[in-house]
Design a protein around this motif. Structure first.
Motif, PDB file in Angstrom:
ATOM      1  N   HIS A 120      -7.623   0.771  12.218  1.00 14.03           N
ATOM      2  CA  HIS A 120      -8.865   1.604  12.413  1.00 14.03           C
ATOM      3  C   HIS A 120      -9.658   1.877  11.325  1.00 14.03           C
ATOM      4  O   HIS A 120     -10.706   2.739  11.629  1.00 14.03           O
ATOM      5  CB  HIS A 120      -8.269   2.944  13.347  1.00 14.03           C
ATOM      6  N   GLY A 121      -9.751   1.109  10.351  1.00 14.73           N
ATOM      7  CA  GLY A 121     -10.655   1.188   9.210  1.00 14.73           C
ATOM      8  C   GLY A 121     -10.403   2.316   8.255  1.00 14.73           C
ATOM      9  O   GLY A 121     -11.390   2.833   7.572  1.00 14.73           O
ATOM     10  N   LEU A 122      -9.258   2.808   8.231  1.00 12.85           N
ATOM     11  CA  LEU A 122      -9.165   4.148   7.479  1.00 12.85           C
ATOM     12  C   LEU A 122      -8.046   3.851   6.264  1.00 12.85           C
ATOM     13  O   LEU A 122      -7.194   2.765   6.375  1.00 12.85           O
ATOM     14  CB  LEU A 122      -8.221   5.166   8.313  1.00 12.85           C
ATOM     15  N   PRO A 123      -8.247   4.582   5.274  1.00  7.75           N
ATOM     16  CA  PRO A 123      -7.351   4.126   4.206  1.00  7.75           C
ATOM     17  C   PRO A 123      -6.037   4.891   4.090  1.00  7.75           C
ATOM     18  O   PRO A 123      -5.745   5.677   4.880  1.00  7.75           O
ATOM     19  CB  PRO A 123      -8.351   4.764   2.876  1.00  7.75           C
ATOM     20  N   VAL A 124      -5.246   3.986   3.443  1.00  9.64           N
ATOM     21  CA  VAL A 124      -3.738   4.432   3.709  1.00  9.64           C
ATOM     22  C   VAL A 124      -3.627   5.619   2.452  1.00  9.64           C
ATOM     23  O   VAL A 124      -3.240   5.001   1.286  1.00  9.64           O
ATOM     24  CB  VAL A 124      -2.510   3.450   3.588  1.00  9.64           C
ATOM     25  N   THR A 125      -3.485   6.763   2.717  1.00 10.32           N
ATOM     26  CA  THR A 125      -3.252   7.941   1.859  1.00 10.32           C
ATOM     27  C   THR A 125      -2.366   8.657   2.171  1.00 10.32           C
ATOM     28  O   THR A 125      -2.120   8.807   3.377  1.00 10.32           O
ATOM     29  CB  THR A 125      -4.519   8.465   1.434  1.00 10.32           C
ATOM     30  N   ALA A 126      -1.811   9.523   1.173  1.00  9.93           N
ATOM     31  CA  ALA A 126      -0.752  10.376   1.650  1.00  9.93           C
ATOM     32  C   ALA A 126      -1.234  11.423   2.486  1.00  9.93           C
ATOM     33  O   ALA A 126      -0.437  11.804   3.505  1.00  9.93           O
ATOM     34  CB  ALA A 126      -0.143  11.059   0.158  1.00  9.93           C
ATOM     35  N   GLN A 127      -2.545  12.141   2.045  1.00 14.74           N
ATOM     36  CA  GLN A 127      -2.950  12.958   2.925  1.00 14.74           C
ATOM     37  C   GLN A 127      -3.112  12.607   4.613  1.00 14.74           C
ATOM     38  O   GLN A 127      -2.854  13.469   5.310  1.00 14.74           O
ATOM     39  CB  GLN A 127      -4.507  13.289   2.353  1.00 14.74           C
ATOM     40  N   LEU A 128      -3.705  11.440   4.943  1.00 14.77           N
ATOM     41  CA  LEU A 128      -4.027  10.998   6.023  1.00 14.77           C
ATOM     42  C   LEU A 128      -2.650  10.864   6.691  1.00 14.77           C
ATOM     43  O   LEU A 128      -2.367  10.953   7.932  1.00 14.77           O
ATOM     44  CB  LEU A 128      -4.735   9.580   6.145  1.00 14.77           C
ATOM     45  N   MET A 129      -1.739  10.142   6.035  1.00 17.05           N
ATOM     46  CA  MET A 129      -0.511   9.986   6.620  1.00 17.05           C
ATOM     47  C   MET A 129       0.157  11.134   6.932  1.00 17.05           C
ATOM     48  O   MET A 129       0.935  11.247   7.897  1.00 17.05           O
ATOM     49  CB  MET A 129       0.549   9.281   5.372  1.00 17.05           C
ATOM     50  N   ASP A 130       0.137  12.361   6.057  1.00 17.01           N
ATOM     51  CA  ASP A 130       0.618  13.568   6.707  1.00 17.01           C
ATOM     52  C   ASP A 130      -0.028  14.214   7.890  1.00 17.01           C
ATOM     53  O   ASP A 130       0.621  14.675   8.786  1.00 17.01           O
ATOM     54  CB  ASP A 130       0.407  14.546   5.285  1.00 17.01           C
ATOM     55  N   GLU A 131      -1.360  13.951   7.783  1.00 15.06           N
ATOM     56  CA  GLU A 131      -2.057  14.371   9.189  1.00 15.06           C
ATOM     57  C   GLU A 131      -1.490  13.666  10.165  1.00 15.06           C
ATOM     58  O   GLU A 131      -1.417  14.578  11.388  1.00 15.06           O
ATOM     59  CB  GLU A 131      -3.561  14.305   8.993  1.00 15.06           C
ATOM     60  N   LEU A 132      -1.333  12.635  10.205  1.00 18.19           N
ATOM     61  CA  LEU A 132      -1.009  11.809  11.615  1.00 18.19           C
ATOM     62  C   LEU A 132       0.530  12.068  12.026  1.00 18.19           C
ATOM     63  O   LEU A 132       0.819  12.333  13.071  1.00 18.19           O
ATOM     64  CB  LEU A 132      -1.119  10.341  11.172  1.00 18.19           C
ATOM     65  N   LEU A 139       0.712  -1.516   0.103  1.00 18.44           N
ATOM     66  CA  LEU A 139       0.043  -0.091   0.007  1.00 18.44           C
ATOM     67  C   LEU A 139       0.909   1.184   0.005  1.00 18.44           C
ATOM     68  O   LEU A 139       0.465   2.348  -0.743  1.00 18.44           O
ATOM     69  CB  LEU A 139      -1.086  -0.102   1.162  1.00 18.44           C
ATOM     70  N   LEU A 140       1.934   1.339   0.575  1.00 18.35           N
ATOM     71  CA  LEU A 140       2.888   2.491   0.645  1.00 18.35           C
ATOM     72  C   LEU A 140       3.602   2.591  -0.595  1.00 18.35           C
ATOM     73  O   LEU A 140       3.439   3.781  -1.227  1.00 18.35           O
ATOM     74  CB  LEU A 140       3.783   2.196   1.688  1.00 18.35           C
ATOM     75  N   VAL A 141       3.908   1.615  -1.266  1.00 21.60           N
ATOM     76  CA  VAL A 141       4.368   1.805  -2.760  1.00 21.60           C
ATOM     77  C   VAL A 141       3.384   2.094  -3.632  1.00 21.60           C
ATOM     78  O   VAL A 141       3.654   3.042  -4.416  1.00 21.60           O
ATOM     79  CB  VAL A 141       5.012   0.374  -3.113  1.00 21.60           C
ATOM     80  N   LEU A 142       2.271   1.672  -3.447  1.00 21.70           N
ATOM     81  CA  LEU A 142       1.188   2.101  -4.330  1.00 21.70           C
ATOM     82  C   LEU A 142       0.676   3.553  -4.024  1.00 21.70           C
ATOM     83  O   LEU A 142       0.262   4.105  -5.247  1.00 21.70           O
ATOM     84  CB  LEU A 142      -0.283   1.365  -4.137  1.00 21.70           C
ATOM     85  N   ASN A 143       1.057   4.078  -2.916  1.00 21.22           N
ATOM     86  CA  ASN A 143       0.632   5.581  -2.787  1.00 21.22           C
ATOM     87  C   ASN A 143       1.931   6.541  -2.911  1.00 21.22           C
ATOM     88  O   ASN A 143       1.688   7.527  -2.287  1.00 21.22           O
ATOM     89  CB  ASN A 143       0.133   5.612  -1.366  1.00 21.22           C
ATOM     90  N   ASP A 144       3.146   6.019  -3.472  1.00 19.57           N
ATOM     91  CA  ASP A 144       4.183   6.632  -3.706  1.00 19.57           C
ATOM     92  C   ASP A 144       4.721   7.137  -2.280  1.00 19.57           C
ATOM     93  O   ASP A 144       5.413   8.094  -2.306  1.00 19.57           O
ATOM     94  CB  ASP A 144       4.194   7.628  -4.881  1.00 19.57           C
ATOM     95  N   LEU A 145       4.852   6.164  -1.355  1.00 17.26           N
ATOM     96  CA  LEU A 145       5.271   6.498  -0.086  1.00 17.26           C
ATOM     97  C   LEU A 145       6.587   5.510   0.204  1.00 17.26           C
ATOM     98  O   LEU A 145       6.532   4.649  -0.124  1.00 17.26           O
ATOM     99  CB  LEU A 145       4.214   6.461   1.038  1.00 17.26           C
ATOM    100  N   GLU A 146       7.157   6.312   1.016  1.00 20.50           N
ATOM    101  CA  GLU A 146       8.576   5.464   1.253  1.00 20.50           C
ATOM    102  C   GLU A 146       8.379   4.397   2.219  1.00 20.50           C
ATOM    103  O   GLU A 146       7.344   4.500   3.183  1.00 20.50           O
ATOM    104  CB  GLU A 146       9.872   6.444   1.998  1.00 20.50           C
ATOM    105  N   LEU A 147       9.112   3.304   2.201  1.00 19.04           N
ATOM    106  CA  LEU A 147       9.124   1.985   2.859  1.00 19.04           C
ATOM    107  C   LEU A 147       9.910   2.352   4.370  1.00 19.04           C
ATOM    108  O   LEU A 147      11.120   1.675   4.457  1.00 19.04           O
ATOM    109  CB  LEU A 147       9.496   0.898   2.280  1.00 19.04           C
ATOM    110  N   THR A 148       9.343   3.350   5.144  1.00 23.46           N
ATOM    111  CA  THR A 148      10.195   3.467   6.290  1.00 23.46           C
ATOM    112  C   THR A 148       9.525   2.832   7.619  1.00 23.46           C
ATOM    113  O   THR A 148       8.185   2.564   7.371  1.00 23.46           O
ATOM    114  CB  THR A 148      10.510   5.031   6.594  1.00 23.46           C
ATOM    115  N   GLU A 149      10.478   2.835   8.675  1.00 26.26           N
ATOM    116  CA  GLU A 149       9.623   2.461   9.949  1.00 26.26           C
ATOM    117  C   GLU A 149       8.375   3.116  10.233  1.00 26.26           C
ATOM    118  O   GLU A 149       7.478   2.740  10.715  1.00 26.26           O
ATOM    119  CB  GLU A 149      10.687   2.350  10.949  1.00 26.26           C
ATOM    120  N   GLN A 150       8.642   4.472  10.058  1.00 25.24           N
ATOM    121  CA  GLN A 150       7.759   5.368  10.718  1.00 25.24           C
ATOM    122  C   GLN A 150       6.331   5.400   9.792  1.00 25.24           C
ATOM    123  O   GLN A 150       5.208   5.205  10.372  1.00 25.24           O
ATOM    124  CB  GLN A 150       8.071   7.004  10.754  1.00 25.24           C
ATOM    125  N   ASN A 151       6.691   5.222   8.589  1.00 28.58           N
ATOM    126  CA  ASN A 151       5.500   5.199   7.482  1.00 28.58           C
ATOM    127  C   ASN A 151       4.681   3.700   7.804  1.00 28.58           C
ATOM    128  O   ASN A 151       3.478   3.628   7.747  1.00 28.58           O
ATOM    129  CB  ASN A 151       5.834   5.017   6.113  1.00 28.58           C
TER     130      ASN A 151
END
Length: 290
Positions: A23-35, A1-13
């Motif tokens: 918690h039933g939320l999609p893995v998107t760049a926007q939600l990752m940034d908010e958290l 999912l991280l790769v599909l959303n062009d996100l790095e495969l880091t421990e934090q991500n």
């Protein structure tokens, strides 16, 4: 999912993505940034903090570093806080700290006593207690100040302002332990009120308004004057029409759940449709049915 959303495969991500999915939320760049933005304001964070951030987001609550820090605090339950603070206020009201502080302590004590549900009362008086408790615990100190400022008058002896005025008097007279007790209690109330802003939705049911309340009850075998305080939660179903939200007294549902000792609980479920009322009582064991 991280790769599909062009996100790095880091421990934090990876930790953030796990929390979102759990918690039933999609893995998107926007939600990752908010958290990530809210979590980066903390000194250190791990999976537990990321999970709490996802809980706030999934519950529709504001997610900032401040709200996350408040939600993460380990504080006494509302029932424990009320019981402890009432004992301290009773001592202050008895005159041990002087006239002015005793007067303010008595006002603050009356506030807590009036906002506690007495389970031993008759149903009509129990409903009065419930109404009063919701009116107190559902209002924050900040909202009271804002309301009085709009009216152009500030009455320091009303509601939470009475407790704030007592805290100031205690601080001015060097009662540091009492000040810390009030601060911890108010922080617990703020945490409870913030978590109450969650809007849980169950399939096929309208969303719920949540209010935590303290319930006073006498346990058989203990002195008559000795009361025990138990945490309770009140859920009220409300309707949404466009951008407006309202509670329809003729078409709603109330669920009051009281957590007893040793994991026991009882729950009263009331449904209102016009002039018809449905009632269900659920208990966790046969002993509570007696």
């Amino acid at each position: 999912l991280l790769v599909l959303n062009d996100l790095e495969l880091t421990e934090q991500n990876t930790a953030l993505a796990k929390s979102l999915l759990n918690h039933g939320l999609p893995v998107t760049a926007q939600l990752m940034d908010e958290l990530s933005t809210a979590l980066d304001g903390l000194r250190n964070w791990g999976q537990a903090e990321a999970d709490m951030a996802a809980v706030l987001k999934s519950g529709g609550m504001p997610l900032t570093t401040s709200t996350l820090s408040l939600a993460l605090q380990s504080l006494p339950t509302l029932a424990e806080g009320v019981s402890r603070l009432q004992n301290q206020l009773a001592e202050l009201a008895n005159g041990q700290a002087g006239g002015e502080i005793s007067r303010l302590a008595e006002k603050a004590l009356k506030l807590l006593q009036s906002s506690t549900i007495d389970w031993s009362k008759s149903l009509p008086r129990l409903l009065e207690d419930l109404k009063q408790a919701v009116s107190v615990w559902g209002k924050s100190l900040e909202s009271e100040l804002a309301r009085q400022a709009e009216n152009g008058t500030v009455k320091s002896n009303e509601g939470w302002l009475a407790l704030a005025q007592l805290r100031r008097a205690l601080d001015n007279n060097g009662y540091r332990n009492a000040v810390r007790s009030i601060d911890q209690f108010m922080e617990g109330v703020r945490q409870m009120q913030f978590l109450n802003t969650a809007r849980p939705v169950e399939n096929g049911n309208p969303p719920w308004l949540l209010v935590n309340l303290p319930v006073a009850a006498h346990i058989p075998g203990q002195p008559t004057q000795q009361e025990n305080y138990f945490p309770a939660s009140l859920r009220i179903a409300y309707r949404t029409e466009g951008n407006s939200k309202r509670i329809d007294a003729e078409n709603t549902r109330l669920v009051l759940t009281v957590d007893m000792n040793n994991g026991e609980y009882l729950s009263a479920d009331l449904s209102f449709i016009g002039k018809r009322v449905g009632a269900w009582l659920t208990v966790s064991s046969e002993d509570l049915k007696a």
